[in-house]
Design a protein around this motif. Structure first.
Motif, PDB file in Angstrom:
ATOM      1  N   UNK A 179       0.846  -1.182   0.000  1.00  0.00           N
ATOM      2  CA  UNK A 179       0.000   0.000   0.000  1.00  0.00           C
ATOM      3  C   UNK A 179       0.883   1.234   0.000  1.00  0.00           C
ATOM      4  N   UNK A 180       0.572   2.207   0.849  1.00  0.00           N
ATOM      5  CA  UNK A 180       1.392   3.416   0.907  1.00  0.00           C
ATOM      6  C   UNK A 180       2.526   3.321   1.918  1.00  0.00           C
ATOM      7  N   UNK A 181       2.726   2.147   2.521  1.00  0.00           N
ATOM      8  CA  UNK A 181       3.713   2.040   3.604  1.00  0.00           C
ATOM      9  C   UNK A 181       4.906   1.187   3.193  1.00  0.00           C
ATOM     10  N   UNK A 182       5.976   1.327   3.987  1.00  0.00           N
ATOM     11  CA  UNK A 182       7.179   0.544   3.724  1.00  0.00           C
ATOM     12  C   UNK A 182       7.457  -0.380   4.900  1.00  0.00           C
ATOM     13  N   UNK A 183       8.186  -1.461   4.607  1.00  0.00           N
ATOM     14  CA  UNK A 183       8.661  -2.325   5.685  1.00  0.00           C
ATOM     15  C   UNK A 183       9.456  -1.462   6.662  1.00  0.00           C
ATOM     16  N   UNK A 184       9.330  -1.777   7.934  1.00  0.00           N
ATOM     17  CA  UNK A 184       9.977  -0.965   8.964  1.00  0.00           C
ATOM     18  C   UNK A 184       8.981  -0.036   9.619  1.00  0.00           C
ATOM     19  N   UNK A 185       7.757   0.060   9.042  1.00  0.00           N
ATOM     20  CA  UNK A 185       6.749   0.948   9.636  1.00  0.00           C
ATOM     21  C   UNK A 185       5.451   0.215   9.965  1.00  0.00           C
ATOM     22  N   UNK A 186       5.446  -1.128   9.810  1.00  0.00           N
ATOM     23  CA  UNK A 186       4.187  -1.858  10.020  1.00  0.00           C
ATOM     24  C   UNK A 186       3.924  -2.192  11.486  1.00  0.00           C
TER      25      UNK A 186
END
Ligand code: PLP
Length: 376
Positions: A179-186
């Motif tokens: 989606x609009x997010x990157x690994x490290x922010x989930x």
């Protein structure tokens, strides 16, 4: 130096130097800048890298440290120190991860509970997480293995429903999007490794923790510097796990090219995917909710050793990720007697083909042609 290799020359499994001489110069200049600054540990380059990497991941805080294994230990110890976890709590973790994930959990004083992956995706599915829950389960460790995004909306809602903390081992998928997010922010926090072969790699060991929690970030900062929160004050028993200026300066330069590198990895991988013979090898399916940034290009065949020998005779380097599953290692005796047939089959049949951003399309074509000539 960058002469194209003749097709019969060696095609190594990996090449850690960028093909572009401009980029090499930029990297060397960044390192020289740090060398000439006279400041070598936790200085302005580390501060700047932490800000830039947090922004890149879309996470409020990043804290640099000495390695990926330390990052796992630091984020979990910080959760313990902040009362979010208690010693011995169970952490669900994919059984087919690299052993460092499990070692970090054990070294933090927690209990790793290996969960079988889905053989089609190599990732831990929500249904297996649900089945592994016990009254002592307090956290889930997502591992973005091989560059595949391990996050899913189903795992997130399951974690919320069962009041589980969500952590990420993001050693293998820097910059990967869902989606609009990157690994490290989930999750609540994520551990990143910048070991030289990773998608974002240093010229030595380096790591980082990203987290949405200001309290956790502050505790990680304290723990990475002996447990010291200010000069002469040691409220916690920490480690020496600091990031040095030379690595931070290089990582800042490389971060600017990470999206382009991942894009190149995805292009080369899609050439493999379009042209490899599905009768000879299989590979992990694309996760439905996230990208694959192809840290590796794993294929599976029951005749893995024959394929690796054939490719070696054709001058093509391969590697196995990983020959023996973590629960079968002497380092983790408490997991010894687990029965994990899916994990063991994946470990017995995996072979990684060459894939790195300085490869040419012709190199991929050469690997595919060699596999076409292979009769198991
Ligand atoms: C590389 C890796 C680590 C450990 O990182 P280091 O920087 O080598 O300590 C942890 N987990 C996974 C999945 C890795 O691939």
């Amino acid at each position: 130096m960058n002469m194209p290799l003749p097709d019969h020359g060696p095609l190594p499994f990996n090449n850690l130097l960028p093909a572009d001489p401009e980029r090499r110069r930029a990297e060397e200049e960044a390192v020289l800048r740090a060398v000439r600054s006279g400041c070598y540990i936790l200085g302005p380059e580390v501060d700047a890298f932490e800000k830039e990497y947090a922004l890149f991941c879309g996470s409020p805080h990043a804290v640099g440290c000495a390695s990926g294994l330390d990052a796992i230990w630091l984020m979990l110890r910080a959760a313990l120190e902040n009362g979010l976890l208690r010693p011995g709590d169970e952490v669900l973790v994919p059984a087919n991860t690299y052993i460092a994930t499990m070692l970090g959990i054990v070294q933090a004083g927690l209990t790793p509970v290996p969960v079988e992956p889905d053989p089609a995706t190599c990732l831990m599915p929500a249904v297996n997480i649900e089945r592994a829950l016990t009254p002592r389960t307090r956290a889930v460790m997502l591992v973005h293995l091989f560059g595949l995004c391990a996050w899913s909306a189903e795992i997130e809602s399951l974690s919320l429903r069962h009041n589980l903390l969500l952590f990420e081992d993001n050693a293998q998928a820097h910059g990967c999007r869902a989606g609009g997010s990157r690994t490290g922010s989930f999750g609540l926090a994520a551990a990143h490794s910048f070991y030289p072969t990773k998608n974002l790699g240093a010229w030595g060991d380096a790591g980082a923790v990203t987290t949405s929690s200001p309290e956790l970030a502050a505790t990680v900062r304290t723990l990475r510097n002996y447990g010291s929160d200010s000069k002469g004050s040691f409220p916690l028993a920490g480690r020496n796990s600091r990031l040095d200026e030379i690595q931070a300066a290089l990582l800042r330069t490389r971060l600017r090219f990470l999206d382009a590198d991942n894009c190149r990895r995805r292009e080369l991988a899609s050439l493999y995917l379009r042209t490899l013979d599905t009768r000879k090898v299989t590979w992990p399916l694309q996760p439905p909710e996230g990208q694959n940034v192809f840290h590796l290009f794993p294929v599976f065949t029951p005749h893995r050793d024959s394929l690796s020998r054939h490719l070696r005779l054709n001058g093509i380097g391969t590697q196995i990720h990983y020959p023996v599953a973590p629960h079968r290692q002497g380092a983790l005796p408490s997991l010894r007697n687990l029965n994990l047939p899916v994990t063991e089959r994946l470990h017995a049949t995996e072979l990684s083909l060459p894939l790195h951003p300085s490869m040419r399309s012709a190199d991929v074509e050469r690997v595919v042609a060699a596999i076409d000539r292979w009769n198991p």
